[in-house]
Design an enzyme around this catalytic site. Structure first.
Site, mmCIF file in Angstrom:
data_model
loop_
_atom_site.group_PDB
_atom_site.id
_atom_site.type_symbol
_atom_site.label_atom_id
_atom_site.label_comp_id
_atom_site.label_asym_id
_atom_site.label_seq_id
_atom_site.Cartn_x
_atom_site.Cartn_y
_atom_site.Cartn_z
ATOM 1 C CE LYS A 112 -4.490 0.765 0.317
ATOM 2 N NZ LYS A 112 -5.483 -0.329 -0.106
HETATM 3 N N1 GLU Z 1 -7.213 0.282 -3.223
HETATM 4 C C1 GLU Z 1 -7.737 -0.996 -3.742
HETATM 5 C C2 GLU Z 1 -7.914 -1.867 -2.504
HETATM 6 O O1 GLU Z 1 -7.721 -1.414 -1.311
HETATM 7 C C3 GLU Z 1 -7.502 -1.550 -4.878
HETATM 8 C C4 GLU Z 1 -6.075 -2.042 -4.893
HETATM 9 C C5 GLU Z 1 -5.652 -2.603 -6.147
HETATM 10 O O2 GLU Z 1 -6.303 -2.628 -7.372
HETATM 11 O O3 GLU Z 1 -4.648 -2.854 -6.222
HETATM 12 O O4 GLU Z 1 -8.202 -3.178 -2.490
#
Ligand code: GLU
Length: 426
Positions: A112
């Site tokens: 993240k």
């Molecule tokens: N931010 C989204 C999540 O928390 C999508 C992550 C992604 O598509 O890699 O799942």
């Protein structure tokens, strides 16, 4: 330092999440080395960089990329832009990405990223300069085979396009086609996938369609409340409206509104796009936060930030089921109150995995220079999600545990299988 013995701050989000990972590892009797490896991220990258604002002043920005685990494949997870972001929050969200990808059997690990910035406080030009400089500061810490960012709270397809463009321009000439797949959630005309924008909401609706019959709730007659009317909340509401469900109360940063007759999700989305928040929408009446939580509904959907449902909010809730569309919206203390009240919780790593799953489809399309039809994307997403939901439900039934414990267990078992096959380097 022993990574498995935390000082024990019950309010710390990272400790709460790792405590559940370790408790699930105990439940499954997983080996000690797996518990050790998962207790901390592999890499925590922190960058500071200056950006010039429109008025000529310079501002120093702070960005993070936390890479939790990559045993199953390249790191994967969104980047959020939020003024209040903290390292522990990013670490938590990275752990949840590892679990989400493992639960869905995607060939990805978990990561993240975050930038400590309020995107609403900047012009589009400033946001572009900030984004380009962030990607250049991250350098080779991201890449289409190494770590693949995506949108999250406060970021969108336009920001992903600037990220991809910056990365492509920093790449060697012969890698430039492949370089486009360094981020997912891009705009449709620049390598994005049909169905990606609505994907998280769509995934949640597929989870509900799979599991609600077991709980005696029909989507056609379902009354629900929602926190958050951004990408996930508003798409969930629009798709639930198509199924016949009724949006009775909604709350966001501007306040709360309710209407026992139900509100139009589409008109509300148009209102929010114009006014920035739900308050003032003519189809509902303003209400207090307390009244919002007390609204009698079948389903309660938190689709905003972490830790919004603590014991105080849980005591007020008057619903049969909480479906976590946001990441980590329920605190452990809040969940204990919900359990005592007989309210079932469907965990975020299952409910919101639609986003990363369609990101996977986008990455696959980019690598094959293909564009799939939206119906094909929806069909594949539905198949993968209902399979995952059945896996979690079957585990919960056979082990007499909560859906959260079951979802974590199904994910951890998969990681353990891979570690057992690969061994630990060297
Ligand atoms: N931010 C989204 C999540 O928390 C999508 C992550 C992604 O598509 O890699 O799942």
């Amino acid at each position: 330092m022993n990574e498995l013995h935390y000082p024990g701050d019950p309010d710390n989000l990272y400790e709460q999440t790792i405590a559940e990972v370790l408790a699930t590892a105990d439940f499954l009797n997983l080996p000690e080395h797996l518990r050790l490896i998962l207790a901390q991220p592999k890499n925590e990258v922190m960058v500071h960089f200056p950006v010039q604002m429109d008025d000529g002043r310079w501002q120093l920005m702070k960005g993070y990329r936390v890479q939790h685990n990559n045993v199953a494949g390249p790191y994967k997870g969104g980047i959020r832009y939020h003024a209040g972001v903290k390292l522990d929050e990013v670490k938590t969200l990275a752990v949840l990405m590892t679990l989400k990808c493992a639960l869905m059997r995607l060939p990805y690990g978990g990561a993240k990223g975050a930038l400590k910035v309020d995107p609403r406080a900047h012009s589009s030009e400033e946001l572009m300069r900030i984004t380009r400089r962030f990607i250049s500061a991250l350098g080779n810490n991201i890449g289409p085979d190494y770590d693949i960012p995506a949108p999250d709270v406060g970021t969108n397809a336009q920001i992903m396009a600037w990220m991809a463009d910056t990365y492509i321009n920093m790449s060697e000439m012969h890698n430039r086609v492949e370089a486009k797949s360094v981020v997912t959630g891009k705009p449709l005309s620049f390598g994005g996938s049909p169905g990606r924008e609505k994907a998280t909401g769509q995934g949640l609706v597929f989870v509900l369609e799979t599991l609600l019959p077991n709980l005696g709730i029909e989507l056609t007659e379902c009354r629900y409340s929602l926190i958050g009317y951004g990408n996930v909340g508003s798409w969930t509401a629009r798709l639930l409206q198509d199924r016949g469900s009724k949006l009775q109360a909604v709350m966001d940063h501007s306040g709360a509104i309710r209407n026992p007759e139900g509100m139009s999700a589409r008109k509300l989305a148009e209102y929010v796009a114009e006014h920035g928040g739900v308050v003032g929408y003519p189809g509902g009446e303003a209400c207090s936060e307390e009244a919002f939580y007390q609204e009698e509904v079948d389903l309660f959907i938190p689709a905003a930030l972490e830790q919004m449902i603590g014991p105080e909010q849980a005591k007020l809730l008057n619903c049969k089921l909480v479906a976590e569309a946001a990441n980590a919206p329920t605190t452990p203390a809040g969940e204990r109150v919900l359990t005592e009240k007989g309210i079932e919780v469907l965990p975020a790593i299952l409910c919101n995995c639609g986003g990363v799953t369609v990101s996977y489809f986008e990455w696959k399309q980019n690598r094959q220079s293909e564009t799939w039809e939206e119906t094909e994307v929806d069909h594949k997403l539905q198949a993968m999600i209902s399979e995952a939901a059945h896996r979690v439900h079957a585990f919960a039934e056979s082990h007499h545990c909560s859906m959260r414990r079951a979802a974590f267990a199904v994910a951890l078992q998969h990681l353990q299988d891979i570690y057992a096959l690969r061994g630990i380097f060297p």
